[in-house]
Design an enzyme around this catalytic site. Structure first.
Site, PDB file in Angstrom:
ATOM      1  N   ASN A 181       0.851  -1.189   0.000  1.00 30.11           N
ATOM      2  CA  ASN A 181       0.000   0.000   0.000  1.00 30.11           C
ATOM      3  C   ASN A 181       0.882   1.234   0.000  1.00 30.11           C
ATOM      4  O   ASN A 181       2.104   1.129   0.051  1.00 30.11           O
ATOM      5  CB  ASN A 181      -0.962  -0.033   1.192  1.00 30.11           C
ATOM      6  CG  ASN A 181      -0.227   0.003   2.510  1.00 30.11           C
ATOM      7  OD1 ASN A 181       0.394   0.989   2.866  1.00 30.11           O
ATOM      8  ND2 ASN A 181      -0.253  -1.119   3.237  1.00 30.11           N
ATOM      9  N   ASP A 188      -4.885  -5.899   5.187  1.00 31.18           N
ATOM     10  CA  ASP A 188      -5.960  -6.705   5.768  1.00 31.18           C
ATOM     11  C   ASP A 188      -5.943  -8.125   5.207  1.00 31.18           C
ATOM     12  O   ASP A 188      -6.443  -9.046   5.833  1.00 31.18           O
ATOM     13  CB  ASP A 188      -7.314  -6.041   5.495  1.00 31.18           C
ATOM     14  CG  ASP A 188      -7.461  -4.766   6.306  1.00 31.18           C
ATOM     15  OD1 ASP A 188      -7.016  -4.758   7.467  1.00 31.18           O
ATOM     16  OD2 ASP A 188      -7.981  -3.767   5.777  1.00 31.18           O
ATOM     17  N   PRO A 200      -4.562 -11.336  10.580  1.00 30.90           N
ATOM     18  CA  PRO A 200      -5.096 -11.025  11.912  1.00 30.90           C
ATOM     19  C   PRO A 200      -5.118  -9.516  12.115  1.00 30.90           C
ATOM     20  O   PRO A 200      -4.278  -8.801  11.556  1.00 30.90           O
ATOM     21  CB  PRO A 200      -4.090 -11.683  12.862  1.00 30.90           C
ATOM     22  CG  PRO A 200      -2.859 -11.874  12.059  1.00 30.90           C
ATOM     23  CD  PRO A 200      -3.265 -12.022  10.635  1.00 30.90           C
ATOM     24  N   ILE A 205      -4.087  -6.924  14.314  1.00 33.39           N
ATOM     25  CA  ILE A 205      -3.143  -6.821  15.439  1.00 33.39           C
ATOM     26  C   ILE A 205      -3.678  -5.864  16.502  1.00 33.39           C
ATOM     27  O   ILE A 205      -3.622  -6.149  17.700  1.00 33.39           O
ATOM     28  CB  ILE A 205      -1.759  -6.321  14.950  1.00 33.39           C
ATOM     29  CG1 ILE A 205      -1.299  -7.126  13.740  1.00 33.39           C
ATOM     30  CG2 ILE A 205      -0.729  -6.405  16.058  1.00 33.39           C
ATOM     31  CD1 ILE A 205      -0.113  -6.509  13.001  1.00 33.39           C
ATOM     32  N   PHE A 260      -5.195   3.942  14.335  1.00 31.57           N
ATOM     33  CA  PHE A 260      -5.253   4.935  13.258  1.00 31.57           C
ATOM     34  C   PHE A 260      -6.219   4.424  12.203  1.00 31.57           C
ATOM     35  O   PHE A 260      -6.314   3.209  11.988  1.00 31.57           O
ATOM     36  CB  PHE A 260      -3.854   5.158  12.649  1.00 31.57           C
ATOM     37  CG  PHE A 260      -2.962   5.914  13.590  1.00 31.57           C
ATOM     38  CD1 PHE A 260      -2.411   5.289  14.705  1.00 31.57           C
ATOM     39  CD2 PHE A 260      -2.701   7.264  13.398  1.00 31.57           C
ATOM     40  CE1 PHE A 260      -1.617   5.987  15.610  1.00 31.57           C
ATOM     41  CE2 PHE A 260      -1.910   7.973  14.287  1.00 31.57           C
ATOM     42  CZ  PHE A 260      -1.372   7.335  15.394  1.00 31.57           C
TER      43      PHE A 260
HETATM   44  O1  C5P Z   1      -9.225  -1.810   9.964  1.00 36.05           O
HETATM   45  P1  C5P Z   1      -8.218  -0.819   9.521  1.00 36.05           P
HETATM   46  O2  C5P Z   1      -7.101  -1.427   8.737  1.00 36.05           O
HETATM   47  O3  C5P Z   1      -8.767   0.395   8.866  1.00 36.05           O
HETATM   48  O4  C5P Z   1      -7.636  -0.273  10.899  1.00 36.05           O
HETATM   49  C1  C5P Z   1      -6.514   0.539  10.978  1.00 36.05           C
HETATM   50  C2  C5P Z   1      -5.884   0.402  12.327  1.00 36.05           C
HETATM   51  O5  C5P Z   1      -5.787  -0.976  12.689  1.00 36.05           O
HETATM   52  C3  C5P Z   1      -4.467   0.897  12.342  1.00 36.05           C
HETATM   53  O6  C5P Z   1      -4.174   1.354  13.651  1.00 36.05           O
HETATM   54  C4  C5P Z   1      -3.659  -0.341  11.969  1.00 36.05           C
HETATM   55  O7  C5P Z   1      -2.331  -0.247  12.417  1.00 36.05           O
HETATM   56  C5  C5P Z   1      -4.440  -1.432  12.654  1.00 36.05           C
HETATM   57  N1  C5P Z   1      -4.461  -2.723  11.959  1.00 36.05           N
HETATM   58  C6  C5P Z   1      -3.898  -3.825  12.552  1.00 36.05           C
HETATM   59  N2  C5P Z   1      -3.950  -5.051  11.949  1.00 36.05           N
HETATM   60  C7  C5P Z   1      -4.570  -5.203  10.771  1.00 36.05           C
HETATM   61  C8  C5P Z   1      -5.158  -4.088  10.161  1.00 36.05           C
HETATM   62  C9  C5P Z   1      -5.093  -2.874  10.784  1.00 36.05           C
HETATM   63  O8  C5P Z   1      -3.321  -3.699  13.633  1.00 36.05           O
HETATM   64  N3  C5P Z   1      -4.596  -6.398  10.207  1.00 36.05           N
END
Ligand code: C5P
Length: 408
Positions: free
Chosen positions: A207, A276, A310, A312, A330
């Site tokens: 990304n 994701d 997952p 995180i 974030f």
């Molecule tokens: O669900 P989304 O990707 O929009 O969420 C963003 C937030 O979740 C960010 O803080 C990102 O670091 C965290 N995140 C995560 N693990 C993922 C996807 C996003 O920790 N697989």
């Protein structure tokens, strides 16, 4: 900007030619600078250059009535809130270590009560000489801070440690020393950058996250005295001063690193753009189109099955046994920013959510600026204007500190 009164001591090595650039960087950072130089330094850089850039007379001679009449050496020593010796030659370090006061700069150093940062620069053999090592041990034991030297090509033709640190690195180190100590004793984990998920031996799903926001947060937390671990997906950014950096590539690697580091962290800032999904069956070799047998196969689309990674952040919020660890999430959203951010905050369960609108052209991914919303679990929403990411990092950490203070 809250600048400090910095006394810049320039001693006589070839790296003195970088002193004007350093002086400008100090002024840009908002500091007031006065400059003294050794006699030898005058052979490498003209006093008039330093005088013009600092806006103050430059002193070198101890026993000069007109110089002493303008600003006395004790007055200079008292004026300084911080002393910076750059470059610090082997000889100057030796004189400092022995408490000599045989010229103006060494006398001012003996007379001052301000903290001292030295940026050594010398030939490799001089740097490695037991005498220099012993002098540095003595100086460190007295509380003198040392930045550098860097490794690389030396002016004397040698290769190795001995180059004076870059002016920006010296200014960043100084910022660590001068910064507020509001996060002293805290362990902060920051994730940054965008993860890369391998598709085959050469291709990745990635990304556009630049990592700038996460790096700015790591730098600011270090400046406030925290022990900072930056878990970074690939970026092209330099490691901020005072920050311990761990490089990872995929979401799964980031997950392992975050769980290990978060165990004893009091604040976790999850700024990384974590993929994701990842390709379910990455191919160990390069996928080759020539291997396909017929034209039909060549024209056919290539299907890639993706598997969920997952979350995180959600895991971290779930596993938290008490409210001791403060977790910031974030969110990058392209539409319905507020509604989407509210849902995300509730779903992830973090203590603060920083949401930004990536459809804006002047902000967000890869930009130096960002405009964000700060959302708290009790429904409060604070809209911050478009700000440079380092300023934004300070505003976010101000908010974290305030919320933790209220909790305590
Ligand atoms: O669900 P989304 O990707 O929009 O969420 C963003 C937030 O979740 C960010 O803080 C990102 O670091 C965290 N995140 C995560 N693990 C993922 C996807 C996003 O920790 N697989």
């Amino acid at each position: 900007m809250n600048g400090s009164r910095i006394l810049l001591v320039v001693s006589g090595g070839i790296a003195a030619y970088k002193a004007p650039e350093l002086l400008r960087a100090l002024r840009r950072a908002g500091h007031s600078v006065r400059c003294v130089m050794t006699e030898a330094a005058r052979a490498f850089v003209a006093p008039l250059v330093l005088q013009t850039l600092s806006g103050s007379p430059v002193r070198s001679a101890l026993l000069d009535t007109s110089e002493e009449g303008q600003i006395g050496h004790i007055e200079l020593a008292e004026w300084a809130e911080q002393v910076l010796v750059a470059p610090a030659t082997a000889s100057f370090l030796a004189r400092m270590a022995n408490g000599l006061a045989d010229d103006l700069p060494s006398t001012v150093l003996l007379a001052t009560r301000a903290p001292v940062l030295v940026a050594p620069a010398m030939n490799l053999n001089m740097w490695e000489h037991p005498a220099t090592r012993a002098n540095l041990t003595t100086l460190r034991a007295r509380g003198v801070e040392v930045v550098g030297p860097d490794e690389g090509e030396l002016a004397c033709g040698f290769e190795g440690p001995g180059r004076m640190s870059a002016p920006e690195a010296i200014v960043a180190h100084l910022a660590l020393l001068l910064g507020p100590s509001s996060l002293a004793g805290e362990r902060v984990v920051v994730t940054a950058g965008g993860t890369r998920e391998p598709l085959d031996a050469v291709r990745v799903l990635g990304n556009r996250s630049s990592g700038k926001m996460g790096y700015a947060l790591a730098a600011e937390a270090a400046r406030r005295g925290a022990t900072v671990r930056l878990i970074s997906a690939p970026t092209s950014l330099p490691t901020p001063a005072g920050v311990e950096r761990e490089d990872v590539e995929t979401a799964l690697e980031m997950r392992a690193a975050v769980h290990a580091a978060a165990a004893d962290a009091s604040i976790v800032l999850m700024c990384a753009a974590v993929a994701d999904f990842r390709p379910a069956n990455p191919v160990a070799r390069k996928i080759k189109k020539e291997k396909l047998d017929s034209q039909d196969e060549l024209d056919a689309p290539l299907d890639i099955t993706l598997q969920r990674n997952p979350d995180i952040l959600a895991e971290l919020c779930r596993e938290r046994s008490s409210s001791a660890r403060f977790v910031v999430g974030f969110a990058a959203e392209s539409h319905d920013l507020l509604a989407a951010a509210r849902r995300k905050l509730a779903r992830k369960g973090c203590d603060l959510l920083v949401a930004n609108d990536i459809s804006r052209r002047d902000a967000g991914f890869d930009s130096d600026d960002n405009a964000v919303l700060l959302l708290t679990p009790d429904g409060e929403v604070d809209a911050l204007p478009l700000l440079p990411k380092p300023v934004l990092a300070a505003r976010i950490l101000d908010r974290v500190e305030k919320m933790r203070g209220a909790r305590a």
